[in-house]
Design an enzyme around this catalytic site. Structure first.
Site, PDB file in Angstrom:
ATOM      1  N   GLY A 132       6.861  10.700  -5.657  1.00  0.00           N
ATOM      2  CA  GLY A 132       6.763  12.075  -5.949  1.00  0.00           C
ATOM      3  C   GLY A 132       5.457  12.562  -5.344  1.00  0.00           C
ATOM      4  O   GLY A 132       4.748  11.546  -4.603  1.00  0.00           O
ATOM      5  N   HIS A 164       6.531  11.721   3.387  1.00  0.00           N
ATOM      6  CA  HIS A 164       7.515  11.303   2.531  1.00  0.00           C
ATOM      7  C   HIS A 164       8.735  12.227   3.473  1.00  0.00           C
ATOM      8  O   HIS A 164       9.984  11.533   3.646  1.00  0.00           O
ATOM      9  CB  HIS A 164       7.679  12.059   1.149  1.00  0.00           C
ATOM     10  CG  HIS A 164       6.530  11.037   0.424  1.00  0.00           C
ATOM     11  ND1 HIS A 164       5.510  11.726  -0.012  1.00  0.00           N
ATOM     12  CD2 HIS A 164       6.485   9.945  -0.281  1.00  0.00           C
ATOM     13  CE1 HIS A 164       4.757  11.074  -0.820  1.00  0.00           C
ATOM     14  NE2 HIS A 164       5.124   9.947  -0.845  1.00  0.00           N
TER      15      HIS A 164
HETATM   16  P1  AMP Z   1       4.787   6.747  -2.573  1.00  0.00           P
HETATM   17  O1  AMP Z   1       5.417   7.952  -2.998  1.00  0.00           O
HETATM   18  O2  AMP Z   1       3.336   6.815  -2.317  1.00  0.00           O
HETATM   19  O3  AMP Z   1       5.090   5.377  -3.289  1.00  0.00           O
HETATM   20  O4  AMP Z   1       5.418   6.605  -1.178  1.00  0.00           O
HETATM   21  C1  AMP Z   1       6.891   6.577  -0.902  1.00  0.00           C
HETATM   22  C2  AMP Z   1       7.154   6.073   0.368  1.00  0.00           C
HETATM   23  O5  AMP Z   1       6.445   6.983   1.412  1.00  0.00           O
HETATM   24  C3  AMP Z   1       6.407   4.674   0.866  1.00  0.00           C
HETATM   25  O6  AMP Z   1       7.689   3.821   1.353  1.00  0.00           O
HETATM   26  C4  AMP Z   1       5.456   4.928   1.524  1.00  0.00           C
HETATM   27  O7  AMP Z   1       5.084   3.753   2.376  1.00  0.00           O
HETATM   28  C5  AMP Z   1       5.936   6.051   2.312  1.00  0.00           C
HETATM   29  N1  AMP Z   1       4.750   6.971   2.823  1.00  0.00           N
HETATM   30  C6  AMP Z   1       3.622   7.345   2.065  1.00  0.00           C
HETATM   31  N2  AMP Z   1       2.632   7.830   2.930  1.00  0.00           N
HETATM   32  C7  AMP Z   1       3.184   7.798   4.190  1.00  0.00           C
HETATM   33  C8  AMP Z   1       2.856   8.494   5.343  1.00  0.00           C
HETATM   34  N3  AMP Z   1       1.428   8.912   5.463  1.00  0.00           N
HETATM   35  N4  AMP Z   1       3.591   8.299   6.544  1.00  0.00           N
HETATM   36  C9  AMP Z   1       4.786   7.771   6.361  1.00  0.00           C
HETATM   37  N5  AMP Z   1       5.338   7.317   5.002  1.00  0.00           N
HETATM   38  C10 AMP Z   1       4.401   7.374   3.906  1.00  0.00           C
END
Ligand code: AMP
Length: 279
Positions: A31, A37
């Site tokens: 989230g 995301h």
């Molecule tokens: P998180 O909510 O931080 O666990 O991230 C969920 C997914 O989004 C994970 O697979 C992350 O690697 C990806 N994600 C987070 N930040 C970025 C970003 N800046 N660009 C692309 N994907 C991202």
């Protein structure tokens, strides 16, 4: 867009869709969504018919209780972003739904588990693979989207898939950045104005390696990149490394096929990570 709080409700929604031959994609998140995301949702739409985004702040992957406590949870905003992106379903269970009872989890993720993030956040990838395995079990997706932003995480998930022999295709999505280069992250909202400026050193140091790769040796590149952090008040470097992208061991030679520069640093009280693939 449908919202599910239980695995039972989610499965009841997905079963007929699967039976009719539709391809399911899962986008796991914690989230506090941003355009990074949303780029995963968009790429999922190119690779599957039905997109499920999970939102779950997983307690077992946090090694610092304060980090878990202050993790942002702007759920209304998240749902609006997912609706706008055309996501089909959101799975947002509570902790009891995912962990009805205390359980032990340990799988062999290989040596890379203990390097880089694994060194600074002991047990982190056990928690990550534990929850992703549960999410895979609840959704049984054909494909799952993960961001290159968490480079080591993608390797660990792939190792888990091998461990359980799961028939899921992992798609790694590029890092989405702010205009000035800062990698988007849910944690960026904790940065003060000064931190926000200081945080640019992460992407700058990685870009330095990309831009000067042919000019210097590996150790010179690391030294010069690390030197960019010297004297920035409030920034504390955990690691900066040029590593083999498969083993995450420090690269021994520029001739290795798969090289990536990775960094982690505390900026103010916020720990940030970033990376750039060299080749
Ligand atoms: P998180 O909510 O931080 O666990 O991230 C969920 C997914 O989004 C994970 O697979 C992350 O690697 C990806 N994600 C987070 N930040 C970025 C970003 N800046 N660009 C692309 N994907 C991202």
């Amino acid at each position: 867009m449908e919202i599910f709080k239980t695995k039972t409700a989610l499965r009841a929604f997905l079963e007929p869709l699967k039976a009719s031959g539709l391809k399911i994609a899962l986008v796991p998140t914690m989230g506090a969504l941003h355009n990074g995301h949303i780029s995963l949702i968009k790429l999922a739409q190119q690779n599957a018919d039905v997109i499920i985004c999970s939102i779950f702040v997983n307690p077992t992957q946090f090694t610092d209780p304060k980090d878990l406590e202050k993790y942002p949870r702007p759920i209304e905003h998240d749902l609006a972003m997912l609706e706008e992106a055309g996501c089909n379903g959101v799975f947002m269970p509570d902790v009891k739904e995912m962990y009805p009872e205390k359980e032990d989890w340990h799988i062999d993720l290989g040596k890379a588990e203990f390097l880089l993030e694994g060194e600074f956040r002991r047990g982190h990838y056990q928690g990550v693979t534990q929850i992703v395995n549960k999410l895979f079990d609840a959704v049984k997706p054909d494909v799952a989207m993960f961001g290159q932003k968490d480079f080591q995480q993608v390797l660990m998930i792939k190792n888990m898939l091998k461990h359980f022999n799961l028939p899921i295709t992992i798609i790694t999505c590029p890092i989405i950045r702010e205009e000035d280069g800062l990698a988007m992250s849910s944690r960026n909202i904790h940065l003060s104005e000064k931190d926000r400026k200081n945080a640019l050193v992460l992407s700058k140091s990685l870009q330095f390696v990309i831009d000067h790769f042919n000019e210097y040796s590996l150790s010179q590149l690391e030294e010069k990149a690390e030197a960019l952090y010297a004297g920035i008040e409030g920034v504390e470097l955990d690691y900066f490394t040029i590593a083999n992208g498969e083993t995450l061991e420090p690269a021994k030679s520029k001739e290795e096929g798969n090289l990536v520069a990775l960094v982690a640093a505390k900026v103010g009280t916020t720990r940030l990570i970033d990376n750039m693939i060299i080749k």
